[in-house]
Write a protein that holds these residues in place. Structure first.
Motif, PDB file in Angstrom:
ATOM      1  N   UNK B  34       0.850  -1.182   0.000  1.00 52.46           N
ATOM      2  CA  UNK B  34       0.000   0.000   0.000  1.00 52.46           C
ATOM      3  C   UNK B  34       0.890   1.237   0.000  1.00 52.46           C
ATOM      4  N   UNK B  35       0.431   2.332  -0.640  1.00 53.18           N
ATOM      5  CA  UNK B  35       1.302   3.517  -0.734  1.00 53.18           C
ATOM      6  C   UNK B  35       1.632   4.104   0.649  1.00 53.18           C
ATOM      7  N   UNK B  36       2.868   4.542   0.829  1.00 52.45           N
ATOM      8  CA  UNK B  36       3.295   5.197   2.068  1.00 52.45           C
ATOM      9  C   UNK B  36       2.973   4.335   3.288  1.00 52.45           C
ATOM     10  N   UNK B  37       3.253   3.050   3.200  1.00 47.44           N
ATOM     11  CA  UNK B  37       2.862   2.111   4.251  1.00 47.44           C
ATOM     12  C   UNK B  37       3.734   0.870   4.116  1.00 47.44           C
ATOM     13  N   UNK B  38       3.894   0.117   5.215  1.00 40.36           N
ATOM     14  CA  UNK B  38       4.613  -1.152   5.106  1.00 40.36           C
ATOM     15  C   UNK B  38       3.643  -2.327   5.064  1.00 40.36           C
ATOM     16  N   UNK B  41      -0.557  -5.603   0.176  1.00 38.52           N
ATOM     17  CA  UNK B  41      -1.808  -6.129  -0.349  1.00 38.52           C
ATOM     18  C   UNK B  41      -1.779  -7.637  -0.141  1.00 38.52           C
TER      19      UNK B  41
END
Lengths: 449, 449
Positions: B34-38, B41
């Motif tokens: 996921x964008x800007x996240x660790x 999906x």
């Protein structure tokens, strides 16, 4: 119905941005398709966008005019043909009101509406830079860091959402403790957890659940979740939480497959519980998060010395980071919209490259309205024990014969979610039993049902 | 353990490719963040790659040397540091044997290993073209169409996997019919379904489940699944299936909230059941799929004429596509690794732009080993009824006063998964009750438990 305080979140972000003019413009996530397929990935909203909009649907955008404090929601237009399949959507004004915005327009009008504000500069996020190419953009890291810093402090609305996420997930953990029996498969427990979370209104698992029995608990990122609970002497480590209202919960409980812990499992569990309670007791404003990690290590060292797993001088054990070989991860992390939430390392703060500490996910002063996980654990990971044995300064403090006695325990972790308050902290996970007597009462109940 | 016939799938693909030399080289999906996240999906393997490899993990690749019929698996290397977190992975040879390949190498050696085969041409998929840039590539549509055509015909191993997917999903549907009561929420039913599917070894929902009570069933792509079953006269439409062993199931059942159907709901249900049984009886080799759609429309028209919803001449009703306003979707689709599986429209086949028919997902001759859904439905969608009323050639055949009587039924759909056999078809969903007496027995049982 409470309106999610999106507009206040824009204001909080502006506070960290330190700007008095310009426009913030952010885009939410779009639906993502699997390659060469018409199947969608399960939709997850961009976390920064959710914080600034409260919108959990794809295709939206939002703007905030800093000088006039005007929040504008941009809504994707649904054609009459599409509405046949998806239902008639709310009107622009219904969307505006539901999300507490000052105005609402269709996304096709973004450039015109934002352009009409004649912004001196537009602040956007790195992931939105290309979608905002029509405007003169500030360096994208500016808004990113400001939103991250704003997200660190949860308001009352966010805390209540997280309380509910924890209630639902805690209840699901209790059901597992109450229903699991020897002979079941890890997959059945994971399925039961997910089913209960979804049934109570969660959107999805906050992260890939871990259901690890026996030695599987020594695989720290165990995700297979497909083995049988075939030994009543084993413990099961269940690390699972639901996302409710776009906020994560992250809870771990470890309990015996049989009705009671074995003596060895109980001994390890008791140390982890001591570590966790010591840290939760200590969490309060103005303390440093890394000191909580150190406290957990000290309690662990004392406990492992009592068991004979560790030997020698306590201070030497701590100085040589010996506990890091039994708890290779950090004591916990910020949690919010993301499970591992943003803001753990403010600009200028570096990670510490020491066993156990290098994976610490936050280094900062605890302040009211921060929400942390507190998740100490002790594990017997073969590869890490081999590394310890090959490191003389560490090996001198470990009795590897005693380690063998506890090896089959695999791993134990206990994890709660706490909010830092003005005077200390509030445990959002307090309804999820962790005392040995309570856990064993639930487990015995599973066999007496 | 049966080895998934990946190598045979390469051979079948070569048959459709019509090549006698060159190398096929395909890459599986990577983990997506996921964008800007660790947060990752949930991993879903590329469907074409799964068909050719049987590998459900990220980061793999596979090659097939056409002239020597040699299948080579490429495995991502896991470092010792990573193995501490994820566990010790199988060896190259264990991976090779588990997937029935002739050789296995690490992915870092792809270019060297494939280069050593000195391929005159490399066939790859559109989604892999950039990863195969080191080689002289054939037009990427060639392999894509060949894999799609191969995927249309399921071998015994695939059929047994799909049988299991249908067994698990059917059992979950039965549990819902047996447990649901007035006052529950749609979310509870969806959660129960997903939980049961995961518990029995499914990886995920094959598609976004639809649990739609009352008028929600008239929203064809209803995904909110969050309303209360507050009226015992309503029916609930549950369209849900699990993916097991990377193969989808896709099952719909519609049943009363109360113990029995109302007379109006039973009347609509009986027509849909007639439509479905007529089509399943007719499905056999060498028949055309679009004729199955026409058959369903004819049975629907006859039933709706008996009810008085339609009026006038049967042939005129069919000629004016009047049933398309009550069943706006196609009679079904190919199903396999993807829920809406590939190959429905072979090159050169066009869609038919008529009500109901334009959404038909397949137009081809039925042949043994094809797996189709058969999913007739009847719905009372306000927007579509308004369009019918505004279209004189259609409106002349509809009694809108009678329509009002059935409006609250919302929608009914019944969906099974069938395999075309040499002599007819085999219903994989036969254990999921759909006869009115069987459904009402389950529903009555829910209130007498």
């Amino acid at each position: 119905m409470t309106v999610y305080p999106a507009k206040q979140h824009f204001a909080a972000t502006v506070g960290h941005l330190g700007a008095d003019s310009g426009v913030i413009l952010v885009h939410g996530s779009e639906t993502l398709m699997h390659p060469d397929s018409d199947t969608e990935y399960e939709f997850h909203q961009n976390s920064n966008f959710y914080y600034l909009s409260g919108v959990a649907e794809p295709g939206f955008a939002a703007a905030y005019d800093i000088s006039t404090r005007t929040a504008i929601l941009f809504v994707p237009h649904v054609s009459a043909d599409e509405a046949v399949w998806t239902g008639v959507p709310p009107s622009l004004d219904e969307y505006r009101a539901a999300h507490g915005f000052d105005a609402a327009h269709y996304t096709k009008d973004i450039d015109a509406v934002v352009g009409a504000l004649k912004p001196s500069v537009v602040y956007t996020l790195p992931e939105n830079a290309s979608a905002c190419a029509a405007f003169s953009l500030a360096p994208v890291e500016k808004l990113r860091l400001a939103v991250h810093e704003a997200r660190v402090y949860k308001d009352d609305c966010e805390i209540e959402i997280m309380r509910r996420a924890n209630q639902i997930s805690s209840a699901a953990h209790v059901t597992l403790m109450h229903e699991a029996r020897e002979g079941m498969n890890e997959a059945e427990l994971r399925g039961r957890f997910v089913g209960l979370a979804l049934a109570q209104g969660c959107s999805y698992e906050a992260y890939g659940s871990i259901v690890a029995r026996g030695r599987n608990a020594a695989v720290l990122h165990y995700t297979k979740n497909n083995m049988k609970l075939d030994n009543s002497s084993d413990v099961v480590l269940v690390d699972a939480g639901g996302t409710y209202g776009n906020y994560a919960s992250d809870i771990t409980r470890t309990w015996p497959v049989g009705p009671r812990f074995t003596d060895n499992a109980r001994a390890i569990y008791a140390i982890v519980l001591d570590m966790q309670k010591a840290v939760i007791d200590a969490c309060a404003p103005h303390k440093q998060w890394e000191d909580m990690h150190a406290l957990a290590q000290r309690v662990a060292a004392e406990g492992l010395l009592r068991l004979g797993v560790l030997t020698g001088d306590l201070e030497s054990i701590l100085a040589h980071h010996v506990v890091g070989y039994f708890m290779p991860h950090g004591i916990g992390h910020l949690i919010g919209i993301d499970t591992h939430d943003v803001g753990g390392y403010p600009p200028g703060t570096e990670r510490i490259n020491k066993p156990g500490l290098r994976y610490l996910r936050a280094r900062r002063e605890m302040l009211p309205r921060m929400v942390f996980t507190v998740e100490p654990g002790l594990y017997f990971v073969d590869a890490i024990l081999a590394e310890a044995q090959a490191t003389p300064t560490v090996a001198q403090h470990i009795d590897f014969d005693v380690v063998k006695r506890y090896h089959s325990v695999g791993g134990v972790r206990i994890e709660d979610n706490i909010v830092i308050t003005d005077s200390g902290n509030d445990n959002l996970t307090s309804k999820c039993p962790k005392e040995i007597a309570d856990v064993e009462a639930l487990r015995s109940g599973a066999y007496n049902a």
